[in-house]
Design a protein around this motif. Structure first.
Motif, short mmCIF file in Angstrom:
data_model
loop_
_atom_site.label_atom_id
_atom_site.label_comp_id
_atom_site.label_asym_id
_atom_site.label_seq_id
_atom_site.Cartn_x
_atom_site.Cartn_y
_atom_site.Cartn_z
N VAL A 128 0.74 -1.26 0.25
CA VAL A 128 0.26 -0.24 -0.02
C VAL A 128 0.87 1.08 0.13
N GLU A 129 0.56 2.15 -0.79
CA GLU A 129 1.26 3.40 -0.79
C GLU A 129 -0.01 4.60 -0.48
N VAL A 130 0.06 5.44 0.49
CA VAL A 130 -0.67 6.44 0.89
C VAL A 130 -0.42 7.61 0.27
N TYR A 131 -1.04 8.56 -0.10
CA TYR A 131 -0.72 9.88 -0.62
C TYR A 131 -1.79 10.93 -0.08
N GLY A 132 -1.70 11.09 1.06
CA GLY A 132 -2.53 12.08 1.66
C GLY A 132 -3.94 11.15 2.21
N ASP A 133 -5.00 11.31 1.32
CA ASP A 133 -6.36 10.84 1.68
C ASP A 133 -6.49 9.88 0.67
N THR A 134 -5.58 9.32 -0.12
CA THR A 134 -5.77 8.36 -1.06
C THR A 134 -4.51 7.15 -0.91
N ALA A 135 -5.06 6.17 -0.90
CA ALA A 135 -4.13 4.94 -0.88
C ALA A 135 -4.36 4.09 -2.09
N VAL A 136 -3.45 3.44 -2.47
CA VAL A 136 -3.15 2.78 -3.87
C VAL A 136 -2.87 1.34 -3.26
N LEU A 137 -3.63 0.19 -3.32
CA LEU A 137 -3.22 -0.93 -2.99
C LEU A 137 -3.03 -1.96 -4.02
N VAL A 138 -1.85 -2.57 -4.06
CA VAL A 138 -1.60 -3.66 -5.04
C VAL A 138 -1.28 -5.06 -4.48
N ALA A 139 -2.00 -6.04 -4.97
CA ALA A 139 -1.81 -7.44 -4.28
C ALA A 139 -2.08 -8.45 -5.27
N ARG A 140 -1.90 -9.58 -4.83
CA ARG A 140 -1.95 -10.87 -5.51
C ARG A 140 -3.21 -11.63 -4.75
N LEU A 141 -4.39 -11.62 -5.60
CA LEU A 141 -5.40 -12.34 -5.31
C LEU A 141 -5.40 -13.84 -5.59
N HIS A 142 -5.76 -14.64 -4.63
CA HIS A 142 -6.22 -15.71 -4.73
C HIS A 142 -7.67 -16.20 -4.89
N ASP A 143 -8.20 -16.35 -5.80
CA ASP A 143 -9.88 -16.61 -5.94
C ASP A 143 -10.31 -18.16 -6.15
N ARG A 144 -10.98 -18.73 -5.26
CA ARG A 144 -11.71 -20.05 -5.76
C ARG A 144 -13.14 -19.58 -5.51
N ALA A 145 -13.67 -20.03 -6.70
CA ALA A 145 -14.99 -19.60 -7.03
C ALA A 145 -15.65 -20.46 -7.99
N THR A 146 -17.10 -20.39 -8.18
CA THR A 146 -17.76 -20.98 -9.24
C THR A 146 -18.48 -19.74 -10.09
N HIS A 147 -18.05 -19.91 -11.36
CA HIS A 147 -18.54 -18.97 -12.41
C HIS A 147 -19.50 -19.75 -13.35
N GLN A 148 -20.95 -19.35 -13.41
CA GLN A 148 -21.73 -20.01 -14.37
C GLN A 148 -21.64 -21.55 -14.36
N GLY A 149 -21.51 -22.02 -13.01
CA GLY A 149 -21.29 -23.44 -12.84
C GLY A 149 -20.00 -24.11 -12.98
N HIS A 150 -18.93 -23.46 -13.24
CA HIS A 150 -17.81 -23.79 -13.69
C HIS A 150 -16.70 -23.41 -12.34
N VAL A 151 -16.16 -24.48 -11.69
CA VAL A 151 -15.44 -24.14 -10.86
C VAL A 151 -13.78 -23.52 -11.31
N PHE A 152 -13.31 -22.58 -10.53
CA PHE A 152 -12.04 -22.25 -10.84
C PHE A 152 -11.20 -21.93 -9.52
N ASP A 153 -10.14 -22.02 -9.53
CA ASP A 153 -9.11 -21.67 -8.75
C ASP A 153 -8.07 -20.93 -9.41
N ALA A 154 -7.81 -19.78 -9.06
CA ALA A 154 -6.97 -18.66 -10.06
C ALA A 154 -6.26 -17.83 -9.08
N TYR A 155 -5.29 -17.15 -9.65
CA TYR A 155 -4.63 -16.14 -9.17
C TYR A 155 -4.54 -14.88 -10.14
N PHE A 156 -4.91 -13.57 -9.22
CA PHE A 156 -4.88 -12.41 -10.27
C PHE A 156 -4.02 -11.44 -9.63
N GLN A 157 -3.81 -10.28 -10.34
CA GLN A 157 -3.06 -9.28 -9.75
C GLN A 157 -4.04 -8.28 -9.62
#
Length: 131
Positions: free
Chosen positions: A77-106
């Protein structure tokens, strides 16, 4: 200038991001409406740009997407006054339209401090290399 947060300055924005992820997993539209700014914009991994109402419809109301988890990893996280920019890696496990997925996103998420707290005003997700 902003700075990478290794101290408590970035903690409220990280907490807001964790609450946002939890609300997605719980399909809690009311919580997301509290955590996302009315002018929120989201760009998904497929390149579609969604406003707040479209985002809530696609990811909560329609029921096509059901998260089992959304974990934030490698958070910076970088904070600029009243603004914060967060960068992270997401690990999602979900079902989308009946299809299970386990994926990583930035993800990059922009939070602004308003009287009611840190609200996410914009976010973008991009496919990440799978580990």
């Amino acid at each position: 200038l902003g700075r990478a947060q290794e101290d408590e300055d970035g903690v409220p924005a990280v907490q807001a991001a964790l609450e946002r992820s939890a609300a997605l997993v719980q399909a809690d539209r009311a919580a997301l409406e509290r955590l996302l700014h009315p002018n929120f914009t989201y760009v998904n991994a497929g390149g579609a740009r969604l406003n707040l109402e479209e985002y809530l419809e696609v990811y909560v109301s329609l029921g096509d997407m059901r998260w089992e988890q959304q974990e934030l990893e490698q958070v910076q996280v970088e904070v600029y006054g009243d603004t914060a920019v967060l960068v992270a890696r997401l690990h999602d496990r979900a079902t989308h339209q009946g299809h299970v997925f386990d994926a990583y996103f930035q993800t990059i998420q922009v939070y602004v401090l308003f009287p009611q707290g840190w609200l996410c005003v914009a976010a973008q997700t991009t496919q990440a290399p799978q580990e």
